[in-house]
Design a protein around this motif. Structure first.
Motif, PDB file in Angstrom:
ATOM      1  N   PRO A 191      -2.236  -6.435  -6.212  1.00 18.75           N
ATOM      2  CA  PRO A 191      -2.445  -5.009  -5.884  1.00 18.75           C
ATOM      3  C   PRO A 191      -2.899  -4.790  -4.447  1.00 18.75           C
ATOM      4  O   PRO A 191      -2.505  -3.816  -3.806  1.00 18.75           O
ATOM      5  CB  PRO A 191      -3.522  -4.568  -6.889  1.00 18.75           C
ATOM      6  CG  PRO A 191      -3.424  -5.546  -8.003  1.00 18.75           C
ATOM      7  CD  PRO A 191      -3.035  -6.842  -7.379  1.00 18.75           C
ATOM      8  N   VAL A 192      -3.742  -5.715  -3.936  1.00 20.77           N
ATOM      9  CA  VAL A 192      -4.191  -5.581  -2.553  1.00 20.77           C
ATOM     10  C   VAL A 192      -3.013  -5.722  -1.593  1.00 20.77           C
ATOM     11  O   VAL A 192      -2.874  -4.959  -0.633  1.00 20.77           O
ATOM     12  CB  VAL A 192      -5.276  -6.635  -2.244  1.00 20.77           C
ATOM     13  CG1 VAL A 192      -5.722  -6.529  -0.790  1.00 20.77           C
ATOM     14  CG2 VAL A 192      -6.463  -6.458  -3.178  1.00 20.77           C
ATOM     15  N   VAL A 193      -2.154  -6.691  -1.885  1.00 22.62           N
ATOM     16  CA  VAL A 193      -0.973  -6.882  -1.038  1.00 22.62           C
ATOM     17  C   VAL A 193      -0.060  -5.665  -1.097  1.00 22.62           C
ATOM     18  O   VAL A 193       0.478  -5.209  -0.078  1.00 22.62           O
ATOM     19  CB  VAL A 193      -0.216  -8.156  -1.466  1.00 22.62           C
ATOM     20  CG1 VAL A 193       1.105  -8.276  -0.727  1.00 22.62           C
ATOM     21  CG2 VAL A 193      -1.073  -9.386  -1.200  1.00 22.62           C
ATOM     22  N   VAL A 194       0.118  -5.096  -2.305  1.00 22.97           N
ATOM     23  CA  VAL A 194       0.977  -3.906  -2.453  1.00 22.97           C
ATOM     24  C   VAL A 194       0.400  -2.733  -1.673  1.00 22.97           C
ATOM     25  O   VAL A 194       1.127  -2.025  -0.960  1.00 22.97           O
ATOM     26  CB  VAL A 194       1.135  -3.553  -3.941  1.00 22.97           C
ATOM     27  CG1 VAL A 194       1.865  -2.228  -4.094  1.00 22.97           C
ATOM     28  CG2 VAL A 194       1.902  -4.646  -4.673  1.00 22.97           C
ATOM     29  N   LEU A 195      -0.922  -2.520  -1.784  1.00 18.52           N
ATOM     30  CA  LEU A 195      -1.544  -1.418  -1.045  1.00 18.52           C
ATOM     31  C   LEU A 195      -1.411  -1.612   0.454  1.00 18.52           C
ATOM     32  O   LEU A 195      -1.112  -0.660   1.199  1.00 18.52           O
ATOM     33  CB  LEU A 195      -3.015  -1.308  -1.440  1.00 18.52           C
ATOM     34  CG  LEU A 195      -3.299  -0.792  -2.861  1.00 18.52           C
ATOM     35  CD1 LEU A 195      -4.806  -0.808  -3.132  1.00 18.52           C
ATOM     36  CD2 LEU A 195      -2.751   0.617  -3.042  1.00 18.52           C
ATOM     37  N   LEU A 196      -1.654  -2.839   0.914  1.00 20.21           N
ATOM     38  CA  LEU A 196      -1.503  -3.105   2.343  1.00 20.21           C
ATOM     39  C   LEU A 196      -0.061  -2.917   2.789  1.00 20.21           C
ATOM     40  O   LEU A 196       0.209  -2.389   3.883  1.00 20.21           O
ATOM     41  CB  LEU A 196      -1.971  -4.526   2.660  1.00 20.21           C
ATOM     42  CG  LEU A 196      -3.473  -4.788   2.533  1.00 20.21           C
ATOM     43  CD1 LEU A 196      -3.784  -6.255   2.787  1.00 20.21           C
ATOM     44  CD2 LEU A 196      -4.248  -3.923   3.517  1.00 20.21           C
ATOM     45  N   ALA A 197       0.884  -3.345   1.939  1.00 21.63           N
ATOM     46  CA  ALA A 197       2.299  -3.191   2.291  1.00 21.63           C
ATOM     47  C   ALA A 197       2.681  -1.722   2.354  1.00 21.63           C
ATOM     48  O   ALA A 197       3.379  -1.285   3.285  1.00 21.63           O
ATOM     49  CB  ALA A 197       3.170  -3.921   1.268  1.00 21.63           C
ATOM     50  N   VAL A 198       2.223  -0.925   1.375  1.00 22.33           N
ATOM     51  CA  VAL A 198       2.548   0.503   1.378  1.00 22.33           C
ATOM     52  C   VAL A 198       1.886   1.208   2.554  1.00 22.33           C
ATOM     53  O   VAL A 198       2.523   1.985   3.286  1.00 22.33           O
ATOM     54  CB  VAL A 198       2.111   1.147   0.048  1.00 22.33           C
ATOM     55  CG1 VAL A 198       2.261   2.665   0.111  1.00 22.33           C
ATOM     56  CG2 VAL A 198       2.937   0.594  -1.098  1.00 22.33           C
ATOM     57  N   GLY A 199       0.580   0.942   2.750  1.00 23.23           N
ATOM     58  CA  GLY A 199      -0.122   1.584   3.856  1.00 23.23           C
ATOM     59  C   GLY A 199       0.426   1.174   5.210  1.00 23.23           C
ATOM     60  O   GLY A 199       0.679   2.021   6.079  1.00 23.23           O
ATOM     61  N   GLY A 200       0.617  -0.145   5.395  1.00 21.04           N
ATOM     62  CA  GLY A 200       1.168  -0.603   6.667  1.00 21.04           C
ATOM     63  C   GLY A 200       2.578  -0.103   6.901  1.00 21.04           C
ATOM     64  O   GLY A 200       2.936   0.308   8.014  1.00 21.04           O
ATOM     65  N   GLY A 201       3.391  -0.117   5.843  1.00 18.61           N
ATOM     66  CA  GLY A 201       4.770   0.378   5.986  1.00 18.61           C
ATOM     67  C   GLY A 201       4.795   1.857   6.307  1.00 18.61           C
ATOM     68  O   GLY A 201       5.595   2.308   7.134  1.00 18.61           O
TER      69      GLY A 201
END
Length: 477
Positions: free
Chosen positions: A176-186
């Motif tokens: 979930p942390v990776v997904v949030l970072l990916a969504v936010g960064g993207g």
């Protein structure tokens, strides 16, 4: 967020790709670590099995089988170290098998014998009835007199399973942390990349035929967006030049046509008054006069549109009561409606202050009423209402006429647009009245809309900005 937007789709793609990459790397890490730990543990068991075979089983003819059993118990203590050790003779009889381990993790007696194998050393993963697994390494030993023994050494795979479970838990919590970072960064990356596009779109929305001199912002990035901005600005410049030429042509042509049409109408009127002409010729002259009159109205309206396009819509910008102007105009137009026995009602109960060209705004009311009267059958009604609401002056003209098809509504304010043959048969119509209404409203900062139902009538709504009104005492109301 709009799910069809480029920003949303790029953000989702970025998040999905990073998430898929994380899952793939996690799966590879899990499989590689599992294989490494199992191989390492099997190699350790294989060394122990080889050690038992070479040091204890090979000289068994001299030391005896009892010595071998005692040495295994003394040196390896399988029960205390939670290991599995079994020595099997060539005929399948068991020389030695370790007892249950201290943690009772498996039953040595329930471990099935190894399958025949031509290899001297081999390993296997043995599943137990309780679902657990043993990692077993076997080594074959041959004594001096040719007898054969098989030494099996194993250990539970529980420590490896525990470590892999902890790894899976860690990867699951990290996902979930990776997904949030990916969504936010993207989202941040896409937003930053599309900011010039939003600025271009925002500027393009406010560019109309009245301000084609403005240009889109150019992002000096040296990429495709900069080239797109420059190309669009060149296109706007070409459109501005073409529109100016078109407006100039319409203005010049309509201006030049007014004089010859006036002369032609005068000459035809003089000929029509000559009673010595035959009746048939006089009738033809009457038809010609009607067409000349119609053509003169078209030219006058084209000239009016050219002046509106040139920004001359508010030659006399004053503050006045639009309700009073509308009511007066309705009374004047009622005379035109009497011929068709059409009833015109006007609802103007309160003062509605606006600022603009009184003549032009009266033309708006006249054109809308004239349009309603033309396309309302005999005995119908036309209702005119004016009021103030939400900071705007609202004029509504509704009728009980033939109506306008839904597919034609978006085009009724286009120049020379005719809805159908029933309207095209009108001798005095050219499809310019509503276009003039639209241009005047736009020039005064307002808008005009239309809605209609076939066979039941149409409704036109004009919205203009209100202004502050001072009463006789000087107070603002």
């Amino acid at each position: 967020m709009n799910m069809d937007s480029i920003r949303f789709r790029l953000t989702v793609w970025h998040a999905c790709l990073l998430t898929a990459a994380f899952i793939l790397l996690g799966a590879l890490l899990f499989m590689q670590l599992k294989a490494y730990l199992q191989n390492t543990l099997l190699e350790t068991q294989a060394r122990r099995a080889q050690q038992i075979a070479e040091t204890l089983l090979s000289p068994v003819n001299r030391t005896g089988e009892k010595y071998v059993v005692e040495e295994i118990k003394t040196l390896y203590a399988p029960e205390h170290s939670d290991r599995f050790i079994r020595i099997t003779r060539k005929d399948g009889s068991v020389l030695y098998v370790s007892g249950p381990p201290n943690d009772q993790s498996f039953d040595p007696g329930g471990v099935p014998p190894a399958l025949p194998s031509p290899q001297r050393e081999f390993t296997r993963k043995q599943a137990m009835p309780d679902g657990r697994a043993l990692l077993i390494a076997a080594c074959r030993a041959t004594t001096e007199n040719g007898e054969s023994y098989l030494a099996e050494v194993g250990t539970p795979a529980t420590p490896i399973d525990t470590m892999l479970s902890h790894l899976l838990l860690l990867l699951g919590l990290s996902l979930p942390v990776v997904v949030l970072l990916a969504v936010g960064g993207g989202y941040l990356l896409v937003r930053r990349a599309l900011t010039p596009v939003e600025e271009i779109a925002r500027k393009a929305e406010i560019i109309t035929q009245h301000n084609l001199s403005e240009r889109l912002p150019v992002a000096l990035t040296g990429d495709e967006l900069e080239r797109l901005s420059v190309s669009l600005n060149h296109m706007i410049a070409r459109l501005e030049s073409a529109l100016q030429n078109s407006k100039r042509f319409v203005a010049d042509a309509s201006h030049e046509l007014r004089t010859p049409l006036t002369i032609l109408r005068g000459e035809l009127e003089n000929l029509a008054q000559d009673f010595q002409l035959p009746a048939a010729l006089q009738e033809r002259l009457g038809s010609l006069l009607e067409e000349v009159e119609r053509l003169s109205k078209i030219v006058e309206r084209l000239f009016a549109l050219s002046r509106l396009d040139a920004g001359e819509a508010q030659a006399e910008c004053i503050q006045f009561d639009l309700a009073e102007l509308t009511a007066t105009t309705a009374e004047q137009m009622a005379l035109l409606a009497e011929d068709k026995k059409i009833s015109i009602t006007c609802d103007a109960r309160q003062a509605v202050p606006v600022k603009g060209d009184r003549v032009r705004l009266k033309q708006v009311v006249v054109n809308l009423l004239d349009n309603a009267i033309k396309y309302t059958p005999d005995g119908g009604t036309v209702h005119l209402k004016i009021a103030a609401a939400n900071g705007h002056a609202i004029i509504e003209v509704s009728d009980t006429g033939i109506g306008i098809p839904a597919e034609a509504l978006p085009h009724v304010f286009d120049r020379f647009f005719r809805v159908d043959q029933a309207r095209s048969r009108r001798p005095d119509g050219a499809g310019l009245g509503l276009a003039i209404v639209h241009s005047i409203c736009h020039a005064h900062g307002g808008e005009v809309t239309a809605d209609s139902i076939i066979g039941k009538g149409s409704r036109f709504c004009v919205s203009l900005p209100l202004v502050e009104w001072k009463n006789s005492a000087g107070k603002i109301t």
